[in-house]
Design a protein around this motif. Sequence first.
Motif, PDB file in Angstrom:
ATOM      1  N   ARG A 153      75.209  40.573  69.731  1.00 39.01           N
ATOM      2  CA  ARG A 153      76.048  39.131  69.990  1.00 39.01           C
ATOM      3  C   ARG A 153      75.131  37.703  69.036  1.00 39.01           C
ATOM      4  N   LEU A 154      73.814  38.082  68.893  1.00 45.35           N
ATOM      5  CA  LEU A 154      72.810  37.260  68.083  1.00 45.35           C
ATOM      6  C   LEU A 154      72.754  37.365  66.887  1.00 45.35           C
ATOM      7  N   LEU A 155      73.392  38.122  66.661  1.00 43.41           N
ATOM      8  CA  LEU A 155      73.617  38.482  64.378  1.00 43.41           C
ATOM      9  C   LEU A 155      74.280  37.579  64.458  1.00 43.41           C
ATOM     10  N   SER A 156      75.982  37.981  65.879  1.00 41.75           N
ATOM     11  CA  SER A 156      77.358  37.087  64.415  1.00 41.75           C
ATOM     12  C   SER A 156      76.348  35.411  65.027  1.00 41.75           C
ATOM     13  N   TYR A 157      76.430  35.350  65.626  1.00 39.52           N
ATOM     14  CA  TYR A 157      75.599  34.151  66.137  1.00 39.52           C
ATOM     15  C   TYR A 157      75.059  33.490  65.060  1.00 39.52           C
ATOM     16  N   TYR A 163      80.886  40.437  64.937  1.00 37.58           N
ATOM     17  CA  TYR A 163      80.479  41.914  65.369  1.00 37.58           C
ATOM     18  C   TYR A 163      80.977  42.377  67.119  1.00 37.58           C
ATOM     19  N   ASP A 164      81.506  43.001  66.452  1.00 42.70           N
ATOM     20  CA  ASP A 164      81.990  43.925  67.798  1.00 42.70           C
ATOM     21  C   ASP A 164      80.628  45.125  68.218  1.00 42.70           C
ATOM     22  N   HIS A 165      79.994  45.238  69.244  1.00 39.35           N
ATOM     23  CA  HIS A 165      79.229  46.268  70.195  1.00 39.35           C
ATOM     24  C   HIS A 165      79.722  47.367  70.182  1.00 39.35           C
ATOM     25  N   SER A 166      80.964  47.719  69.660  1.00 41.87           N
ATOM     26  CA  SER A 166      81.395  48.925  70.050  1.00 41.87           C
ATOM     27  C   SER A 166      81.615  49.680  68.647  1.00 41.87           C
ATOM     28  N   ILE A 167      81.098  48.780  67.828  1.00 41.43           N
ATOM     29  CA  ILE A 167      81.406  49.529  66.239  1.00 41.43           C
ATOM     30  C   ILE A 167      79.786  49.505  65.370  1.00 41.43           C
ATOM     31  N   ALA A 168      79.578  51.044  64.971  1.00 39.30           N
ATOM     32  CA  ALA A 168      77.979  51.098  64.232  1.00 39.30           C
ATOM     33  C   ALA A 168      78.429  51.264  63.203  1.00 39.30           C
ATOM     34  N   ASN A 169      78.156  52.459  62.779  1.00 39.19           N
ATOM     35  CA  ASN A 169      78.010  53.111  60.848  1.00 39.19           C
ATOM     36  C   ASN A 169      79.236  54.251  60.474  1.00 39.19           C
ATOM     37  N   PHE A 170      79.489  54.367  61.789  1.00 39.20           N
ATOM     38  CA  PHE A 170      80.285  55.781  62.087  1.00 39.20           C
ATOM     39  C   PHE A 170      82.048  55.184  61.366  1.00 39.20           C
ATOM     40  N   GLY A 171      81.881  55.919  60.161  1.00 40.89           N
ATOM     41  CA  GLY A 171      83.730  55.554  59.455  1.00 40.89           C
ATOM     42  C   GLY A 171      83.443  56.326  57.851  1.00 40.89           C
ATOM     43  N   TYR A 219      65.237  53.610  68.354  1.00 42.43           N
ATOM     44  CA  TYR A 219      65.683  52.456  68.458  1.00 42.43           C
ATOM     45  C   TYR A 219      65.234  51.623  69.795  1.00 42.43           C
ATOM     46  N   SER A 220      63.915  51.011  70.089  1.00 47.10           N
ATOM     47  CA  SER A 220      63.321  50.237  70.788  1.00 47.10           C
ATOM     48  C   SER A 220      63.630  48.654  70.979  1.00 47.10           C
ATOM     49  N   LEU A 221      63.655  48.512  71.257  1.00 50.38           N
ATOM     50  CA  LEU A 221      63.611  46.929  72.092  1.00 50.38           C
ATOM     51  C   LEU A 221      62.781  45.973  71.031  1.00 50.38           C
ATOM     52  N   ARG A 222      62.034  46.811  70.751  1.00 52.75           N
ATOM     53  CA  ARG A 222      60.931  45.878  69.491  1.00 52.75           C
ATOM     54  C   ARG A 222      61.929  46.352  67.779  1.00 52.75           C
ATOM     55  N   LYS A 223      62.172  47.635  67.561  1.00 49.57           N
ATOM     56  CA  LYS A 223      62.701  47.407  66.649  1.00 49.57           C
ATOM     57  C   LYS A 223      64.013  46.523  66.967  1.00 49.57           C
ATOM     58  N   LEU A 224      64.733  46.401  67.316  1.00 52.00           N
ATOM     59  CA  LEU A 224      65.799  46.259  67.328  1.00 52.00           C
ATOM     60  C   LEU A 224      65.530  44.681  67.113  1.00 52.00           C
ATOM     61  N   ILE A 225      64.816  44.525  67.813  1.00 51.93           N
ATOM     62  CA  ILE A 225      64.404  42.339  67.563  1.00 51.93           C
ATOM     63  C   ILE A 225      64.014  42.580  65.613  1.00 51.93           C
ATOM     64  N   ARG A 226      63.142  43.398  65.510  1.00 50.27           N
ATOM     65  CA  ARG A 226      62.897  43.578  64.209  1.00 50.27           C
ATOM     66  C   ARG A 226      63.727  43.420  63.427  1.00 50.27           C
ATOM     67  N   VAL A 232      69.452  38.571  59.747  1.00 48.02           N
ATOM     68  CA  VAL A 232      69.600  37.857  59.690  1.00 48.02           C
ATOM     69  C   VAL A 232      68.561  36.676  58.329  1.00 48.02           C
ATOM     70  N   LEU A 233      66.826  36.940  58.397  1.00 48.70           N
ATOM     71  CA  LEU A 233      66.050  36.593  56.628  1.00 48.70           C
ATOM     72  C   LEU A 233      67.036  37.191  55.405  1.00 48.70           C
TER      73      LEU A 233
END
Length: 326
Positions: A153-157, A163-171, A219-226, A232-233
């Motif tokens: 959600r943050l990434l989408s904004y 983005y749909d959080h139910s979709i990742a890399n699988f494809g 993936y910890s919370l810290r790694k996700l934020i990073r 974003v940058l």
Amino acid sequence: MIAANPIVQRAEPTKGLLSVVSPVYGCEGCLEELVHRITAAILPTGMALEILLVNDGSPDGSWQRIVELAEHLPNVRGLRLSRNFGQHYAIAAGIEHARGEWIAVLDCDLQDLPEELPKLLDAALAGNEIVFAQRIDRQDTAFKRLTSYTFYRLLSYLTEVKYDHSIANFGVFSRKVIDTVNRMPESDRFFPLMIKWTGFRTATVPVEHAMRQHGTSSYSLRKLIRLALNVVLSYSDKPLRLVVKLGLMFSLISLAFVVFSIYRYLLGDVAVAGFTSIVASIWLIGSVTIFCTGITGLYIGRLFNDAKRRPYYIVSEEVISSEPRA
């Protein structure tokens, strides 16, 4: 052998070949099952197959297991990165070395079910260049689902890409899409966003999602934020635009305060400014200035990293079995 992008010795794509790329980290115990289940799923389709396992500096014995599998099975290739670069960089290494007409990406922990690959292939062969798997019932902990939902959600904004959080890399992705992504020069890689950016015809296919059988998520919370900050940058200037809006807002507030002070002066109702209000104003303006400068500095840091033009992964070893077969 040491190989590093952007110079990769790419073979000509093999028509009718499916390359399955899987980044490997902390999943030594499930690699044999992963390979056998991928092979069993693809064999009825009649497509030739190669399975490319990319060891992303895994701390266990994953590389030794990959070497054993490549020695005994005809369609397994292995890449060993010189250190842990991160999941999306391992995917980048895999897709740049893949030889298939079609390329599939899935995680190694068997939460992405190999048995769902034929459904994704059917959608791809129906005329779609990009086919993402949509996990209809995620089998993750509540904390991981929450952090993943918040992350996307943050990434989408901030990136202004839905983005749909139910979709990742699988494809499953066509060679045209993968070649386009491989030509992108940026050193910060985020696979789903780069795929979406290409704009080719896209489909999503609902798939089942399994419980994790081996290892734990890195993936910890810290790694996700990073990760979110890096993405974003690298892919959006919206934080800079938000900083401009913030500066404009404070300018308007300051102007209103000046007008109000002049009005009170003309009425003869001027009180001596107190120490608290002065200190509070200095701290508020100073903190906003530092925040804006910090955001700008992060973007300058990104430019500095890109200017160095270092490779975003290094392959220290490669193991190749015999030619892929159907």
